[in-house]
Design a protein around this motif. Structure first.
Motif, PDB file in Angstrom:
ATOM      1  N   ILE A  53      15.457  -6.343   2.242  1.00 39.65           N
ATOM      2  CA  ILE A  53      14.884  -5.194   1.530  1.00 39.65           C
ATOM      3  C   ILE A  53      13.910  -5.660   0.452  1.00 39.65           C
ATOM      4  CG2 ILE A  53      15.422  -3.257  -0.010  1.00 39.65           C
ATOM      5  CD1 ILE A  53      17.951  -2.801   1.661  1.00 39.65           C
ATOM      6  N   ILE A  54      14.266  -6.706  -0.282  1.00 37.66           N
ATOM      7  CA  ILE A  54      13.326  -7.248  -1.277  1.00 37.66           C
ATOM      8  C   ILE A  54      12.059  -7.731  -0.594  1.00 37.66           C
ATOM      9  CG2 ILE A  54      12.937  -9.154  -2.903  1.00 37.66           C
ATOM     10  CD1 ILE A  54      15.876  -8.946  -3.691  1.00 37.66           C
ATOM     11  N   PHE A  55      12.201  -8.447   0.506  1.00 35.67           N
ATOM     12  CA  PHE A  55      11.048  -8.975   1.231  1.00 35.67           C
ATOM     13  C   PHE A  55      10.145  -7.848   1.723  1.00 35.67           C
ATOM     14  CE2 PHE A  55       8.972 -10.315   5.184  1.00 35.67           C
ATOM     15  CZ  PHE A  55       8.319 -11.466   4.759  1.00 35.67           C
ATOM     16  N   ILE A  56      10.716  -6.812   2.333  1.00 34.18           N
ATOM     17  CA  ILE A  56       9.928  -5.713   2.890  1.00 34.18           C
ATOM     18  C   ILE A  56       9.208  -4.943   1.783  1.00 34.18           C
ATOM     19  CG2 ILE A  56      10.087  -3.484   4.077  1.00 34.18           C
ATOM     20  CD1 ILE A  56      12.426  -4.747   5.723  1.00 34.18           C
ATOM     21  N   VAL A  57       9.935  -4.617   0.699  1.00 30.90           N
ATOM     22  CA  VAL A  57       9.339  -3.844  -0.403  1.00 30.90           C
ATOM     23  C   VAL A  57       8.184  -4.617  -1.037  1.00 30.90           C
ATOM     24  CG1 VAL A  57       9.759  -2.941  -2.726  1.00 30.90           C
ATOM     25  CG2 VAL A  57      11.399  -2.479  -0.889  1.00 30.90           C
ATOM     26  N   LEU A  58       8.391  -5.892  -1.330  1.00 30.97           N
ATOM     27  CA  LEU A  58       7.349  -6.674  -1.997  1.00 30.97           C
ATOM     28  C   LEU A  58       6.158  -6.944  -1.059  1.00 30.97           C
ATOM     29  CD1 LEU A  58       9.472  -9.212  -4.056  1.00 30.97           C
ATOM     30  CD2 LEU A  58       8.210  -7.236  -4.896  1.00 30.97           C
ATOM     31  N   LEU A  59       6.442  -7.103   0.224  1.00 27.13           N
ATOM     32  CA  LEU A  59       5.346  -7.316   1.178  1.00 27.13           C
ATOM     33  C   LEU A  59       4.478  -6.063   1.293  1.00 27.13           C
ATOM     34  CD1 LEU A  59       4.252  -9.490   3.106  1.00 27.13           C
ATOM     35  CD2 LEU A  59       5.619  -8.445   4.922  1.00 27.13           C
ATOM     36  N   LEU A  60       5.108  -4.887   1.312  1.00 31.54           N
ATOM     37  CA  LEU A  60       4.363  -3.633   1.388  1.00 31.54           C
ATOM     38  C   LEU A  60       3.530  -3.379   0.134  1.00 31.54           C
ATOM     39  CD1 LEU A  60       7.065  -1.295   3.031  1.00 31.54           C
ATOM     40  CD2 LEU A  60       5.000  -2.223   4.113  1.00 31.54           C
ATOM     41  N   LEU A  61       4.043  -3.852  -1.011  1.00 30.53           N
ATOM     42  CA  LEU A  61       3.356  -3.599  -2.288  1.00 30.53           C
ATOM     43  C   LEU A  61       2.471  -4.745  -2.734  1.00 30.53           C
ATOM     44  CD1 LEU A  61       6.300  -1.955  -4.296  1.00 30.53           C
ATOM     45  CD2 LEU A  61       4.401  -0.789  -3.144  1.00 30.53           C
ATOM     46  N   SER A  62       2.400  -5.805  -1.937  1.00 33.66           N
ATOM     47  CA  SER A  62       1.695  -7.013  -2.366  1.00 33.66           C
ATOM     48  C   SER A  62       0.209  -6.763  -2.688  1.00 33.66           C
ATOM     49  CB  SER A  62       1.810  -8.096  -1.278  1.00 33.66           C
ATOM     50  OG  SER A  62       1.242  -7.641  -0.055  1.00 33.66           O
ATOM     51  N   SER A  63      -0.392  -5.799  -2.039  1.00 32.48           N
ATOM     52  CA  SER A  63      -1.826  -5.522  -2.283  1.00 32.48           C
ATOM     53  C   SER A  63      -2.043  -4.712  -3.548  1.00 32.48           C
ATOM     54  CB  SER A  63      -2.420  -4.761  -1.102  1.00 32.48           C
ATOM     55  OG  SER A  63      -2.284  -5.490   0.103  1.00 32.48           O
ATOM     56  N   TYR A  64      -0.961  -4.141  -4.119  1.00 27.43           N
ATOM     57  CA  TYR A  64      -1.115  -3.244  -5.256  1.00 27.43           C
ATOM     58  C   TYR A  64      -0.597  -3.822  -6.580  1.00 27.43           C
ATOM     59  CZ  TYR A  64      -1.585  -0.094  -1.272  1.00 27.43           C
ATOM     60  OH  TYR A  64      -1.975   0.480  -0.089  1.00 27.43           O
TER      61      TYR A  64
END
Length: 334
Positions: free
Chosen positions: A322-333
């Motif tokens: 869950i940490i990996f998915i959330v941070l990967l999705l938000l990495s551009s922002y």
């Protein structure tokens, strides 16, 4: 009689493991004079002692709080405080955890005692995930570590809180019951006799007794976890890992892996994380700062002593994914 004998064996093994580890590692330099000891072993000795010295005060605080909960907090108090609604119970536990200055080193005995008193597993996990991550001491140290810039501290607090809620809700859907390795009766063997009204000094002595038992029970697993973490830190090819962290996905995996293996105390990990800020993107630094306090190597060893293997591995996989998915999705922002 059998239970009492079993409890004494646990205490004796805890004392022996802690005592032997402190003896051999504390006198590492003297051993070097008697035997030819590799430099890497002495480096491992230094890392082990630093982890242990950093963690022990928080374990002591944790077992004292666990003792207070065991003796002075009744099941009726817990039932009044925890909402029956799962979502509200998770929210409340995460808020309490965010306000509670705990470390991942000492959170496991507190969580064990709360669950044995009737706190649902999902609420207890919400407390365990936020307590070491979002408490005021951690936020202040993160703010200072990143040059008095609130961006990283704010993101760590906000994203960590949301991620903890998501994980706790998923746990509420997947797991029922307390998930203890042993039957609940063994976890709360003295609960009925010691929580009754009685002289304060008697209850205070019972609290200290419970805290001492808890310390040696948890302490031996802390020592084992610290030795394994020191071994991995000493012999793991850190340079190769850093070189592998090329790109958003790879760097996030590397930083989360480092957070798990290094097993740093959440009150001090921000200063280590800040040293990587010029090498990796913000999302990877946040992966290091959020994943480590929620669950790390030594914390996993301590959890395995309390909870079922399947539950611990499931929590580890949930937290990591869950940490990996959330941070990967938000990495551009971020």
């Amino acid at each position: 009689m059998k239970r009492l004998f079993h409890a004494n064996i646990i205490d004796i093994t805890g004392i022996l493991i802690i005592g032997l580890a402190l003896f051999f590692f504390s006198f590492g330099s003297n051993i070097k004079n008697l035997f030819e000891v590799p430099a890497s072993f002495l480096n491992m000795n230094t890392i082990f002692l630093s982890i242990l010295i950093e963690a022990l005060p928080f374990v002591l605080v944790g077992v004292l709080i666990a003792g207070i909960i065991q003796i002075f907090v009744t099941e009726e108090h817990i039932k009044k405080c925890i909402p029956k609604n799962k979502l509200l119970a998770v929210l409340m536990s995460c808020i309490i955890g965010a306000l509670f200055p705990a470390c991942e080193c000492g959170i496991v005995p507190i969580v064990r005692r709360l669950i044995s008193k009737g706190v649902p597993i999902h609420a207890a996990m919400g407390f365990m995930l936020t307590g070491p991550l979002i408490n005021p001491i951690v936020i202040a140290s993160t703010y200072m570590a990143f040059g008095n810039n609130f961006k990283i501290a704010g993101l760590r607090m906000g994203l960590g809180f949301v991620i903890a809620i998501i994980i706790s809700i998923v746990i509420s859907l997947l797991f029922k019951g307390n998930q203890f390795k042993t039957a609940p009766q063994k976890q709360t063997i003295h609960s009925h006799s010691h929580t009754k009204k009685g002289p304060f000094l008697n209850r205070f002595w019972s609290m200290l007794t419970h805290s001492i038992d808890e310390f040696f029970d948890m302490g031996k697993y802390l020592v084992i976890g610290a030795i394994l973490a020191a071994f991995v830190q000493t012999y793991m090819p850190a340079k190769a890992l850093l070189e592998a962290g090329d790109g958003t996905v790879a760097s996030l995996i590397v930083m989360m892996g480092l957070a798990y293996v290094l097993s740093l105390c959440s009150e001090a990990d921000a200063f280590i994380g800040a040293s990587f800020s010029s090498l990796f993107p913000t999302s990877s630094i946040l992966g290091f700062l959020i994943f480590g306090p929620m669950i790390d190597f030594k914390n996993t060893i301590m959890m395995l002593n309390v909870f079922r293997f399947k539950f611990v591995i499931s929590v580890l996989a949930l937290v990591a994914s869950i940490i990996f998915i959330v941070l990967l999705l938000l990495s551009s922002y971020i």
